[in-house]
Design a protein around this motif. Sequence first.
Motif, PDB file in Angstrom:
ATOM      1  N   GLY A  70      64.407  10.886 -28.112  1.00 19.76           N
ATOM      2  CA  GLY A  70      63.612  11.755 -28.963  1.00 19.76           C
ATOM      3  C   GLY A  70      62.791  11.029 -30.003  1.00 19.76           C
ATOM      4  O   GLY A  70      62.325  11.647 -30.970  1.00 19.76           O
ATOM      5  N   ARG A  71      62.593   9.742 -29.818  1.00 21.86           N
ATOM      6  CA  ARG A  71      61.857   8.960 -30.812  1.00 21.86           C
ATOM      7  C   ARG A  71      60.495   8.493 -30.284  1.00 21.86           C
ATOM      8  O   ARG A  71      59.695   7.958 -31.034  1.00 21.86           O
ATOM      9  CB  ARG A  71      62.667   7.733 -31.233  1.00 21.86           C
ATOM     10  N   GLY A  72      60.241   8.699 -29.025  1.00 22.18           N
ATOM     11  CA  GLY A  72      59.012   8.204 -28.425  1.00 22.18           C
ATOM     12  C   GLY A  72      57.913   9.250 -28.412  1.00 22.18           C
ATOM     13  O   GLY A  72      58.173  10.448 -28.307  1.00 22.18           O
ATOM     14  N   SER A  73      56.670   8.797 -28.529  1.00 23.45           N
ATOM     15  CA  SER A  73      55.504   9.671 -28.416  1.00 23.45           C
ATOM     16  C   SER A  73      55.148   9.796 -26.940  1.00 23.45           C
ATOM     17  O   SER A  73      54.981   8.799 -26.249  1.00 23.45           O
ATOM     18  CB  SER A  73      54.330   9.075 -29.198  1.00 23.45           C
ATOM     19  N   ARG A  74      55.022  11.025 -26.481  1.00 27.21           N
ATOM     20  CA  ARG A  74      54.826  11.272 -25.050  1.00 27.21           C
ATOM     21  C   ARG A  74      53.573  12.103 -24.825  1.00 27.21           C
ATOM     22  O   ARG A  74      53.378  13.133 -25.483  1.00 27.21           O
ATOM     23  CB  ARG A  74      56.037  12.006 -24.478  1.00 27.21           C
ATOM     24  N   THR A  75      52.721  11.657 -23.907  1.00 32.00           N
ATOM     25  CA  THR A  75      51.520  12.407 -23.547  1.00 32.00           C
ATOM     26  C   THR A  75      51.908  13.587 -22.663  1.00 32.00           C
ATOM     27  O   THR A  75      52.625  13.411 -21.674  1.00 32.00           O
ATOM     28  CB  THR A  75      50.513  11.512 -22.805  1.00 32.00           C
ATOM     29  N   VAL A  76      51.455  14.778 -23.033  1.00 31.09           N
ATOM     30  CA  VAL A  76      51.826  15.983 -22.302  1.00 31.09           C
ATOM     31  C   VAL A  76      50.570  16.750 -21.889  1.00 31.09           C
ATOM     32  O   VAL A  76      49.719  17.058 -22.720  1.00 31.09           O
ATOM     33  CB  VAL A  76      52.727  16.901 -23.157  1.00 31.09           C
ATOM     34  N   ASP A  77      50.463  17.039 -20.602  1.00 34.17           N
ATOM     35  CA  ASP A  77      49.431  17.928 -20.089  1.00 34.17           C
ATOM     36  C   ASP A  77      50.129  19.246 -19.759  1.00 34.17           C
ATOM     37  O   ASP A  77      50.814  19.369 -18.736  1.00 34.17           O
ATOM     38  CB  ASP A  77      48.781  17.327 -18.834  1.00 34.17           C
ATOM     39  N   LEU A  78      49.970  20.222 -20.644  1.00 33.53           N
ATOM     40  CA  LEU A  78      50.746  21.456 -20.532  1.00 33.53           C
ATOM     41  C   LEU A  78      50.522  22.191 -19.220  1.00 33.53           C
ATOM     42  O   LEU A  78      51.480  22.640 -18.574  1.00 33.53           O
ATOM     43  CB  LEU A  78      50.410  22.379 -21.711  1.00 33.53           C
ATOM     44  N   ASP A  79      49.272  22.318 -18.803  1.00 31.33           N
ATOM     45  CA  ASP A  79      48.980  23.049 -17.559  1.00 31.33           C
ATOM     46  C   ASP A  79      49.559  22.333 -16.348  1.00 31.33           C
ATOM     47  O   ASP A  79      50.159  22.955 -15.462  1.00 31.33           O
ATOM     48  CB  ASP A  79      47.466  23.210 -17.390  1.00 31.33           C
ATOM     49  N   LEU A  80      49.388  21.019 -16.317  1.00 33.44           N
ATOM     50  CA  LEU A  80      49.871  20.255 -15.169  1.00 33.44           C
ATOM     51  C   LEU A  80      51.392  20.267 -15.103  1.00 33.44           C
ATOM     52  O   LEU A  80      51.982  20.468 -14.038  1.00 33.44           O
ATOM     53  CB  LEU A  80      49.361  18.817 -15.246  1.00 33.44           C
ATOM     54  N   GLU A  81      52.035  20.082 -16.224  1.00 30.09           N
ATOM     55  CA  GLU A  81      53.500  20.040 -16.221  1.00 30.09           C
ATOM     56  C   GLU A  81      54.093  21.411 -15.933  1.00 30.09           C
ATOM     57  O   GLU A  81      55.173  21.512 -15.345  1.00 30.09           O
ATOM     58  CB  GLU A  81      54.003  19.486 -17.551  1.00 30.09           C
ATOM     59  N   ALA A  82      53.405  22.477 -16.336  1.00 39.90           N
ATOM     60  CA  ALA A  82      53.867  23.822 -15.986  1.00 39.90           C
ATOM     61  C   ALA A  82      53.803  24.012 -14.472  1.00 39.90           C
ATOM     62  O   ALA A  82      54.712  24.581 -13.856  1.00 39.90           O
ATOM     63  CB  ALA A  82      53.015  24.873 -16.689  1.00 39.90           C
ATOM     64  N   GLY A  83      52.715  23.524 -13.857  1.00 37.66           N
ATOM     65  CA  GLY A  83      52.589  23.606 -12.401  1.00 37.66           C
ATOM     66  C   GLY A  83      53.655  22.802 -11.689  1.00 37.66           C
ATOM     67  O   GLY A  83      54.195  23.235 -10.656  1.00 37.66           O
ATOM     68  N   ILE A  84      53.974  21.627 -12.230  1.00 35.37           N
ATOM     69  CA  ILE A  84      55.020  20.788 -11.637  1.00 35.37           C
ATOM     70  C   ILE A  84      56.372  21.477 -11.724  1.00 35.37           C
ATOM     71  O   ILE A  84      57.148  21.490 -10.757  1.00 35.37           O
ATOM     72  CB  ILE A  84      55.073  19.422 -12.344  1.00 35.37           C
ATOM     73  N   GLU A  85      56.659  22.065 -12.869  1.00 31.00           N
ATOM     74  CA  GLU A  85      57.942  22.759 -13.059  1.00 31.00           C
ATOM     75  C   GLU A  85      58.088  23.928 -12.085  1.00 31.00           C
ATOM     76  O   GLU A  85      59.151  24.138 -11.494  1.00 31.00           O
ATOM     77  CB  GLU A  85      58.052  23.252 -14.504  1.00 31.00           C
ATOM     78  N   ILE A  86      57.016  24.679 -11.908  1.00 35.64           N
ATOM     79  CA  ILE A  86      57.048  25.813 -10.971  1.00 35.64           C
ATOM     80  C   ILE A  86      57.290  25.319  -9.549  1.00 35.64           C
ATOM     81  O   ILE A  86      58.096  25.891  -8.799  1.00 35.64           O
ATOM     82  CB  ILE A  86      55.733  26.609 -11.045  1.00 35.64           C
ATOM     83  N   LEU A  87      56.608  24.240  -9.167  1.00 33.77           N
ATOM     84  CA  LEU A  87      56.757  23.697  -7.812  1.00 33.77           C
ATOM     85  C   LEU A  87      58.181  23.217  -7.565  1.00 33.77           C
ATOM     86  O   LEU A  87      58.760  23.502  -6.504  1.00 33.77           O
ATOM     87  CB  LEU A  87      55.778  22.549  -7.598  1.00 33.77           C
ATOM     88  N   MET A  88      58.765  22.519  -8.521  1.00 36.74           N
ATOM     89  CA  MET A  88      60.121  22.003  -8.337  1.00 36.74           C
ATOM     90  C   MET A  88      61.136  23.142  -8.235  1.00 36.74           C
ATOM     91  O   MET A  88      62.095  23.067  -7.461  1.00 36.74           O
ATOM     92  CB  MET A  88      60.483  21.067  -9.488  1.00 36.74           C
ATOM     93  N   ASP A  89      60.903  24.202  -8.997  1.00 36.71           N
ATOM     94  CA  ASP A  89      61.792  25.374  -8.918  1.00 36.71           C
ATOM     95  C   ASP A  89      61.660  26.056  -7.560  1.00 36.71           C
ATOM     96  O   ASP A  89      62.662  26.422  -6.933  1.00 36.71           O
ATOM     97  CB  ASP A  89      61.461  26.351 -10.041  1.00 36.71           C
ATOM     98  N   LEU A  90      60.417  26.201  -7.095  1.00 41.68           N
ATOM     99  CA  LEU A  90      60.196  26.820  -5.788  1.00 41.68           C
ATOM    100  C   LEU A  90      60.796  25.985  -4.668  1.00 41.68           C
ATOM    101  O   LEU A  90      61.376  26.525  -3.714  1.00 41.68           O
ATOM    102  CB  LEU A  90      58.699  27.015  -5.544  1.00 41.68           C
ATOM    103  N   ARG A  91      60.673  24.672  -4.774  1.00 38.26           N
ATOM    104  CA  ARG A  91      61.241  23.809  -3.737  1.00 38.26           C
ATOM    105  C   ARG A  91      62.744  24.018  -3.639  1.00 38.26           C
ATOM    106  O   ARG A  91      63.305  24.121  -2.533  1.00 38.26           O
ATOM    107  CB  ARG A  91      60.950  22.333  -4.019  1.00 38.26           C
ATOM    108  N   SER A  92      63.417  24.109  -4.780  1.00 36.84           N
ATOM    109  CA  SER A  92      64.866  24.336  -4.775  1.00 36.84           C
ATOM    110  C   SER A  92      65.214  25.683  -4.135  1.00 36.84           C
ATOM    111  O   SER A  92      66.156  25.781  -3.340  1.00 36.84           O
ATOM    112  CB  SER A  92      65.395  24.281  -6.213  1.00 36.84           C
TER     113      SER A  92
END
Length: 284
Positions: A55-77
Amino acid sequence: MNSDSTCCLDPEPNQTGSIVITGLKNPTIEKLEKMRKWSINTYKCTKQIVAERLGRGSRTVDLDLEAGIEILMDLRSRYENITKLAQTLSSQTAQILQTQKLLGDAFADLSLKTPQLHEEFGFNADTQKYLSKNGEPLVEAINSFTSGMNTLVNKTIEDTVVNIKQYETARVEYDAYRIDLEELNLGPRDTNTIPKIEQAQILYQQHRQKYEKMRDDLSVKLKLLEENRVKVIQKQLVLLHSAVASFYAGNQQKMDQTLREFHSKLKMPGAEMPSWLENEQNQS
């Protein structure tokens, strides 16, 4: 010197008259340099991953892309789960059909060997054989469904998951070199640090370009996958539903027909004369 040598010699005289050989490529030195760069990159990326997890690192986040990735991984399961369940259903249905066939054969054999129950055993033999035969297209449809789902999950989606992992690696590298440059810019600027800052700026730009390309490519691939996924799933669901509906509708129709024939053709035991048990009860 051997003409096949990979070394490139460029003899140049210096001011003292001696010859200096330039452009000499040493394979060992090249390997060591690659190893050094790999070690530095691995260290920076590992440091970045650890910092993010703490929790100490700065992380680049693309909200739209990561939301799409999360949906895909859930669907795959979820798709993996229904594929396994469909495979189980196919196996169990095939076992039931085989049992029905064997039961029908047994009924048919008893129909021949017990004349007084010939029709009763015969009707049951025909029913079980019909159910077994009628169930074969259903098993084929379920197997087709599982095959299509396996292709979607283990090839199409898995191919995109590989790209997701590559994107995540590029993202970690980008953040690692971005933070490295930010830290150098916060420090003093002198003859020792300026070359380091300039080199860090070059590496930062290289990893930024790589990250942005991976991000854009993955965004396009997720959109294409979404369109393909919907088409494939829709087709498979329609075919499976049609097969299941036809199977049970056909069986119900056959069962109703069999029951009508059974009651119209067979004379129930005791219809013309009472059984010995009924005689005993009447006498008592």
